[in-house]
Write a protein that holds these residues in place. Structure first.
Motif, PDB file in Angstrom:
ATOM      1  N   SER A  30      65.679  91.593  75.773  1.00  0.00           N
ATOM      2  CA  SER A  30      64.971  90.229  75.824  1.00  0.00           C
ATOM      3  C   SER A  30      63.459  90.222  75.416  1.00  0.00           C
ATOM      4  CB  SER A  30      65.112  89.950  77.390  1.00  0.00           C
ATOM      5  OG  SER A  30      64.071  90.960  78.187  1.00  0.00           O
ATOM      6  N   SER A  31      62.956  91.305  74.971  1.00  0.00           N
ATOM      7  CA  SER A  31      61.654  91.333  74.500  1.00  0.00           C
ATOM      8  C   SER A  31      61.688  91.099  73.019  1.00  0.00           C
ATOM      9  CB  SER A  31      60.695  92.457  74.939  1.00  0.00           C
ATOM     10  OG  SER A  31      61.150  93.475  74.293  1.00  0.00           O
ATOM     11  N   TYR A  32      62.617  91.282  72.287  1.00  0.00           N
ATOM     12  CA  TYR A  32      62.903  91.451  70.718  1.00  0.00           C
ATOM     13  C   TYR A  32      63.277  90.011  70.330  1.00  0.00           C
ATOM     14  CZ  TYR A  32      62.836  96.875  70.707  1.00  0.00           C
ATOM     15  OH  TYR A  32      62.535  97.969  70.790  1.00  0.00           O
ATOM     16  N   ALA A  33      62.572  89.846  68.987  1.00  0.00           N
ATOM     17  CA  ALA A  33      63.151  88.752  68.335  1.00  0.00           C
ATOM     18  C   ALA A  33      64.479  89.264  67.498  1.00  0.00           C
ATOM     19  CB  ALA A  33      62.297  88.435  67.215  1.00  0.00           C
ATOM     20  N   SER A  54      62.856  84.328  73.580  1.00  0.00           N
ATOM     21  CA  SER A  54      63.363  83.574  74.717  1.00  0.00           C
ATOM     22  C   SER A  54      64.504  82.624  74.289  1.00  0.00           C
ATOM     23  CB  SER A  54      62.242  82.813  75.269  1.00  0.00           C
ATOM     24  OG  SER A  54      62.033  81.952  74.175  1.00  0.00           O
ATOM     25  N   GLY A  55      64.882  82.654  73.060  1.00  0.00           N
ATOM     26  CA  GLY A  55      65.826  81.802  72.271  1.00  0.00           C
ATOM     27  C   GLY A  55      65.186  80.293  72.062  1.00  0.00           C
ATOM     28  N   VAL A  56      64.042  80.006  72.483  1.00  0.00           N
ATOM     29  CA  VAL A  56      63.605  78.654  72.137  1.00  0.00           C
ATOM     30  C   VAL A  56      63.135  78.450  70.750  1.00  0.00           C
ATOM     31  CG1 VAL A  56      61.715  77.295  72.654  1.00  0.00           C
ATOM     32  CG2 VAL A  56      62.574  78.578  74.482  1.00  0.00           C
ATOM     33  N   ASN A  57      62.693  79.325  69.983  1.00  0.00           N
ATOM     34  CA  ASN A  57      62.415  79.194  68.634  1.00  0.00           C
ATOM     35  C   ASN A  57      63.424  79.723  67.746  1.00  0.00           C
ATOM     36  OD1 ASN A  57      60.079  77.787  69.237  1.00  0.00           O
ATOM     37  ND2 ASN A  57      59.085  79.872  69.583  1.00  0.00           N
ATOM     38  N   TYR A  95      74.655  91.487  58.755  1.00  0.00           N
ATOM     39  CA  TYR A  95      73.816  92.421  59.735  1.00  0.00           C
ATOM     40  C   TYR A  95      73.092  91.739  60.756  1.00  0.00           C
ATOM     41  CZ  TYR A  95      74.620  95.813  55.601  1.00  0.00           C
ATOM     42  OH  TYR A  95      75.308  96.410  54.898  1.00  0.00           O
ATOM     43  N   CYS A  96      72.869  92.131  61.955  1.00  0.00           N
ATOM     44  CA  CYS A  96      71.816  91.863  62.749  1.00  0.00           C
ATOM     45  C   CYS A  96      70.879  92.873  62.859  1.00  0.00           C
ATOM     46  CB  CYS A  96      72.482  91.687  64.143  1.00  0.00           C
ATOM     47  SG  CYS A  96      73.046  93.064  65.234  1.00  0.00           S
ATOM     48  N   ALA A  97      69.683  92.467  63.199  1.00  0.00           N
ATOM     49  CA  ALA A  97      68.617  93.113  63.463  1.00  0.00           C
ATOM     50  C   ALA A  97      67.506  92.856  64.588  1.00  0.00           C
ATOM     51  CB  ALA A  97      67.607  93.172  62.061  1.00  0.00           C
ATOM     52  N   ALA A  98      66.977  93.726  65.178  1.00  0.00           N
ATOM     53  CA  ALA A  98      65.901  93.607  66.018  1.00  0.00           C
ATOM     54  C   ALA A  98      64.533  93.886  65.926  1.00  0.00           C
ATOM     55  CB  ALA A  98      66.402  94.527  67.459  1.00  0.00           C
ATOM     56  N   GLY A  99      63.566  92.971  66.192  1.00  0.00           N
ATOM     57  CA  GLY A  99      62.247  92.967  65.791  1.00  0.00           C
ATOM     58  C   GLY A  99      61.271  93.191  67.104  1.00  0.00           C
ATOM     59  N   HIS A 110      60.210  93.184  59.016  1.00  0.00           N
ATOM     60  CA  HIS A 110      59.669  92.852  60.340  1.00  0.00           C
ATOM     61  C   HIS A 110      60.720  93.261  61.533  1.00  0.00           C
ATOM     62  CE1 HIS A 110      57.798  89.025  58.540  1.00  0.00           C
ATOM     63  NE2 HIS A 110      56.760  89.614  58.757  1.00  0.00           N
ATOM     64  N   TYR A 111      61.819  93.843  60.945  1.00  0.00           N
ATOM     65  CA  TYR A 111      62.813  94.335  61.916  1.00  0.00           C
ATOM     66  C   TYR A 111      62.704  96.058  61.957  1.00  0.00           C
ATOM     67  CZ  TYR A 111      64.125  89.477  62.133  1.00  0.00           C
ATOM     68  OH  TYR A 111      63.919  88.258  62.404  1.00  0.00           O
ATOM     69  N   ASP A 112      63.007  96.594  63.146  1.00  0.00           N
ATOM     70  CA  ASP A 112      63.079  97.898  63.231  1.00  0.00           C
ATOM     71  C   ASP A 112      64.453  98.578  63.318  1.00  0.00           C
ATOM     72  OD1 ASP A 112      59.835  98.501  65.167  1.00  0.00           O
ATOM     73  OD2 ASP A 112      60.274  97.941  63.141  1.00  0.00           O
ATOM     74  N   TYR A 113      65.114  97.706  63.888  1.00  0.00           N
ATOM     75  CA  TYR A 113      66.760  98.330  64.127  1.00  0.00           C
ATOM     76  C   TYR A 113      67.697  97.529  63.576  1.00  0.00           C
ATOM     77  CZ  TYR A 113      63.945 100.624  67.704  1.00  0.00           C
ATOM     78  OH  TYR A 113      62.867 101.289  68.388  1.00  0.00           O
ATOM     79  N   TRP A 114      68.725  97.798  62.982  1.00  0.00           N
ATOM     80  CA  TRP A 114      69.841  97.170  62.246  1.00  0.00           C
ATOM     81  C   TRP A 114      71.128  97.831  62.795  1.00  0.00           C
ATOM     82  CZ3 TRP A 114      68.726  93.547  58.431  1.00  0.00           C
ATOM     83  CH2 TRP A 114      67.129  93.356  58.095  1.00  0.00           C
TER      84      TRP A 114
END
Length: 124
Positions: A30-33, A54-57, A95-99, A110-114
């Motif tokens: 929940s803290s990751y973009a 948060s899903g807002v932006n 691909y999804c990614a987590a930043g 900007h993303y560390d995980y793929w």
């Protein structure tokens, strides 16, 4: 450490729809973009969409704006990409990614995980 697994890809006719899912394991989802990128054969990986922690932006590539919708469910550790009006040019591995910064981001660095990617093929 975050592990990402995409699903929902497949073969669809032009004009059809698909919903991609990306489920994360590990803490602090929940803290990751989160972002979606795609890569077609012989082309560089390109930005598709991103959503903040948060899903807002959210933000979209011009090529998918108005046709794709990104969303997330932090309780399920999952991010979605709903795709409508698919076109042959949308064919790619997605691909999804987590930043870790939590804010929307459009660049791969900007993303560390793929995730491993899921194939989307749109026939004409």
């Amino acid at each position: 450490q975050v592990q990402l697994v995409e699903s929902g890809g497949g073969l669809v006719q032009a004009g059809g729809s698909l919903r991609l899912s990306c489920t994360a394991s590990g803490r602090s989802f929940s803290s990751y973009a989160m972002g979606w990128f795609r890569q077609a054969p012989g082309k560089e990986r390109e930005f598709v969409s991103t959503i903040n922690w948060s899903g807002v932006n959210t933000r979209y590539a011009d090529s998918v704006k108005g046709r794709f919708t990104i969303s997330r469910d932090n309780a399920k550790n999952t991010v979605y990409l709903q795709m409508y009006g698919l076109r042959p040019e949308d064919t790619a591995v997605y691909y999804c990614a987590a930043g870790p910064w939590g804010t929307i981001a459009t660049m791969t660095y900007h993303y560390d995980y793929w995730g491993q990617g899921t194939q989307v093929t749109v026939s004409s």
